[in-house]
Every structure is written in structure tokens, then in C-alpha cells.
Design an enzyme around this catalytic site. Structure first.
Site, PDB file in Angstrom:
ATOM      1  N   HIS A  75      24.539 -11.344  -8.544  1.00 28.25           N
ATOM      2  CA  HIS A  75      25.426 -10.850  -7.343  1.00 28.25           C
ATOM      3  C   HIS A  75      25.682 -10.808  -6.251  1.00 28.25           C
ATOM      4  CE1 HIS A  75      28.771  -9.069 -10.121  1.00 28.25           C
ATOM      5  NE2 HIS A  75      29.183  -8.929  -8.857  1.00 28.25           N
TER       6      HIS A  75
ATOM      7  N   ASP B  90      32.042  -9.846  -3.749  1.00 33.44           N
ATOM      8  CA  ASP B  90      33.459 -10.191  -4.475  1.00 33.44           C
ATOM      9  C   ASP B  90      32.656 -12.151  -4.260  1.00 33.44           C
ATOM     10  OD1 ASP B  90      35.364 -10.119  -6.461  1.00 33.44           O
ATOM     11  OD2 ASP B  90      36.970  -9.516  -4.787  1.00 33.44           O
TER      12      ASP B  90
ATOM     13  N   TYR C 242      32.831 -12.002 -23.129  1.00 27.83           N
ATOM     14  CA  TYR C 242      31.833 -12.628 -22.547  1.00 27.83           C
ATOM     15  C   TYR C 242      31.368 -11.169 -21.491  1.00 27.83           C
ATOM     16  CZ  TYR C 242      31.693 -14.759 -16.887  1.00 27.83           C
ATOM     17  OH  TYR C 242      31.712 -15.320 -16.711  1.00 27.83           O
TER      18      TYR C 242
END
Ligand SMILES: Nc1ncnc2c1ncn2[C@@H]1O[C@H](COP(=O)(O)OP(=O)(O)O)[C@@H](O)[C@H]1O
Ligand SMILES: [Mg+2]
Length: 316
Positions: free
Chosen positions: A180, A184, A216
Site C-alpha cells: 500500500h 489512495d 476479491y
């Protein structure tokens, strides 16, 4: 390291060969299909992340430049950004040369994805910690992001020859959202990157459907716990769906086309129940894909499954 059965890998390869053997494909038909997939991908990838535009609205925003009353400006901008990022992707692939997998490339994709909605952080790694809504996994500390990204690039070059391209693409997707690296846009960037890997290897654009969002997320959660198989298989299914769509649409009419129909219907023509066919489809044992919420397959695919199963029994 292998997360797909040999027969599924063979089937994906064989369909890819068949799609590529259709070349030179009739240009207008290809263009149309490409456009359709680009809009579908834009809609689904954004909708998974909470964008409120429908498929039709996404089409209108992109092709007609319309704004949809009552929908946030951000949702319009996200649709345009995503579409442009896809154009960039096609451009890279069109140039034919193998693009180097690099942090620069990942940042470039991210930059395009949020260029209108998050100018400050477009193409830049985060500088503080984040959580992923709806996930148990907490991404690494912001200070460690550069190191993790460096490792990801290294991992990619060492694995690229070792595993099947669909496995490589799916695992790369997972690794990127696991880190990550951005505040965003991680999901959208990862899905684009995964497609770059797939398309460079001759697979068509493959879409994670909004309808499958729960599945998912569940599969990503399992991958966080080092159980990678469900996620890789989930991605393989989306690849097969696109391959089937190409074959279905572009096979010349003088060649016999197999007809995809809902399982309940196919079940009437085969010895299996719809429920059992559903199990086979979900396990990747039967050539099938989802249209909307329904699995579809062909009578011939079930026959091939039966033949293969008989052969296996005989060799036992
Ligand atoms: N358990 C999980 N582990 C790793 N990544 C996850 C998990 N659950 C969801 N994700 C990823 O996180 C993405 C959302 O992150 P975000 O940065 O908001 O991306 P975007 O803005 O593109 O939606 C999802 O699309 C998904 O790819
Ligand atoms: Mg988001």
C-alpha cells in the site's frame, strides 16, 4: 511455486494462442471490443473503490464528455483519469518493447490514476501510516515503503521466468496492495499494473468485477496470510473471462462457435446438476466465467471436462 493446476495453465495458454491466431483480427471489431473492455474496466475498477457512476454513466462521461447530474465531480474525474491511464497502458504495449518493471513505472501509473483528484500525492509514496478499510492486514510503516518497493522490483525480476504469467501478475498485484505505498489509489494502480504484465504477455485486459468485490477482498485477505491460491485462481478466472469474450466475439462466423449459457440450462444437456457444475466452475476445473452474477459455460466445455476426467481415471 505454483498456484494454478497444470491443466488450467494449459487451457489459458491454449486460449491465448487461439486469440492471437485470429490475427490479423478485423480491425473495427477489435477496436470495438477494446473500447468496451476499457469502459468496463474503468467502471468496475472505480466502482470497487466506491465511485458511484454506473457502467452507462461511465460510458457517457468518457465517450460523450457528459456530466451526470447529481453525481460528485470527483467520480467524473476518476473515470477520466482511469481511462487515460488505460490509454497510456495500451500505448506502452503498442510500442512493442518490453517495458522495464520499475518503481518509476508504478509511480507513473499512480500519477495518471489520481492526477485530477489528488494532485499533491500523485506519483508519490505516502509519508504516514494507513489502514485498509475492511481488511485485517495493516500495511507496513511509511518509513519502510521504499525498501519494500525495492524488494518488490527485485522479487519480480527473479520470479518472472519461474512462474506462469497469470501467477506472476496476480502475485504482483497482491504484493503491491499489501505494501500500500500510496495514500489512495493503490487498488486501481495494482489492477493496472497487473494488466500491463498480462497484456505484455499477449493476454487481453482482465477485469475484477465490482460484483465480485467481496470475493476479491476475501481472497486478498487469504493472500495476506500467505495462502495465495484463492487469489491467483480468482485472477485466472477474470483472465479466462476476457479470453472467452474475445473468442466469442471475434471468431469468424464460418468457424463453429461454442455457445455460453447459464449452468442451469447446460445442466439439462449433461449428466451433472447445476450445483455440481457451479462447484467445478469455481474450482477452475471447468471452462466457465461469470456474466453478471451468473456463471456460464458451454456444452462442449463440459464434454471436454468429462473426457479429461475419464482419461485420468484410466491412467490411475
Ligand atoms: N486484505 C487486503 N490486503 C491487501 N490489500 C487489500 C486487502 N483488501 C483490500 N485491498 C486492496 O486495497 C484496495 C483499496 O486501497 P486504496 O488505496 O483505497 O485503492 P483505490 O483508491 O484504488 O481504491 C482495494 O482495491 C484492494 O485492492
Ligand atoms: Mg481508495
Amino acid at each position: 511455486m505454483s498456484f494454478l493446476t497444470q491443466s488450467l495453465k494449459d487451457r489459458l495458454n491454449e486460449k491465448r494462442e487461439r486469440v492471437n491466431a485470429l490475427r490479423p483480427l478485423p480491425e473495427s471489431a477489435v477496436e470495438k471490443l477494446r473500447d468496451q473492455l476499457r469502459i468496463e474496466m474503468t467502471y468496475n475498477s472505480n466502482a470497487i473503490e466506491g465511485n458511484s457512476l454506473t457502467l452507462k454513466e461511465t460510458f457517457l462521461v468518457i465517450n460523450e464528455g457528459l456530466t451526470v447530474k447529481g453525481k460528485p465531480l470527483k467520480d467524473h474525474l476518476e473515470a477520466k483519469d482511469h481511462y487515460q491511464a488505460l490509454e497510456y497502458l495500451y500505448d506502452l504495449i503498442g510500442k512493442g518493447k518490453h517495458h522495464t518493471f520499475s518503481e518509476h513505472l508504478i509511480k507513473q501509473l499512480h500519477m495518471l490514476i489520481v492526477q485530477e483528484t489528488d494532485k499533491e500525492w500523485a506519483g508519490r509514496y505516502r509519508n504516514s501510516n494507513v489502514v485498509i478499510g475492511g481488511a485485517d492486514h495493516t500495511p507496513p510503516d511509511a518509513l519502510q515503503v521504499p525498501q519494500h518497493m525495492h524488494d518488490l522490483i527485485k522479487w519480480f525480476s527473479s520470479e518472472r521466468k519461474k512462474c506462469h504469467i497469470v501467477e506472476l501478475a496476480a502475485l504482483t498485484h497482491h504484493k503491491l496492495v499489501f505494501i500500500h505505498p500510496f495514500f489512495d489509489g493503490n487498488g486501481r494502480t495494482s489492477r493496472l499494473l497487473m494488466n500491463l504484465i498480462l497484456m505484455q504477455a499477449g493476454f487481453p485486459l482482465s477485469i475484477v468485477l465490482k460484483n465480485d468485490r467481496k470475493k476479491y477482498y476475501r481472497a486478498l485477505d487469504q493472500a495476506d496470510k500467505e495462502n495465495y491460491e484463492p487469489f491467483v485462481r480468482f485472477i485466472a478466472q477474470s483472465v479466462e473471462r476476457s479470453l472467452d469474450l474475445y473468442l466469442k466475439t471475434l471468431t469468424p462466423t464460418n468457424i463453429k462457435r461454442e455457445k455460453f449459457m447459464k449452468l442451469a440450462y447446460i445442466a439439462q444437456k449433461t449428466p451433472y446438476s447445476a450445483k455440481y457444475l457451479n462447484l467445478l466452475a469455481r474450482n477452475g476445473k471447468l471452462e466457465a466465467h461469470k456474466e453478471g452474477r451468473d456463471w456460464v459455460t458451454t456444452k462442449e466445455a463440459v464434454e471436454r471436462y468429462m473426457k479429461k476426467r475419464d482419461r485420468k481415471r484410466k491412467t490411475k
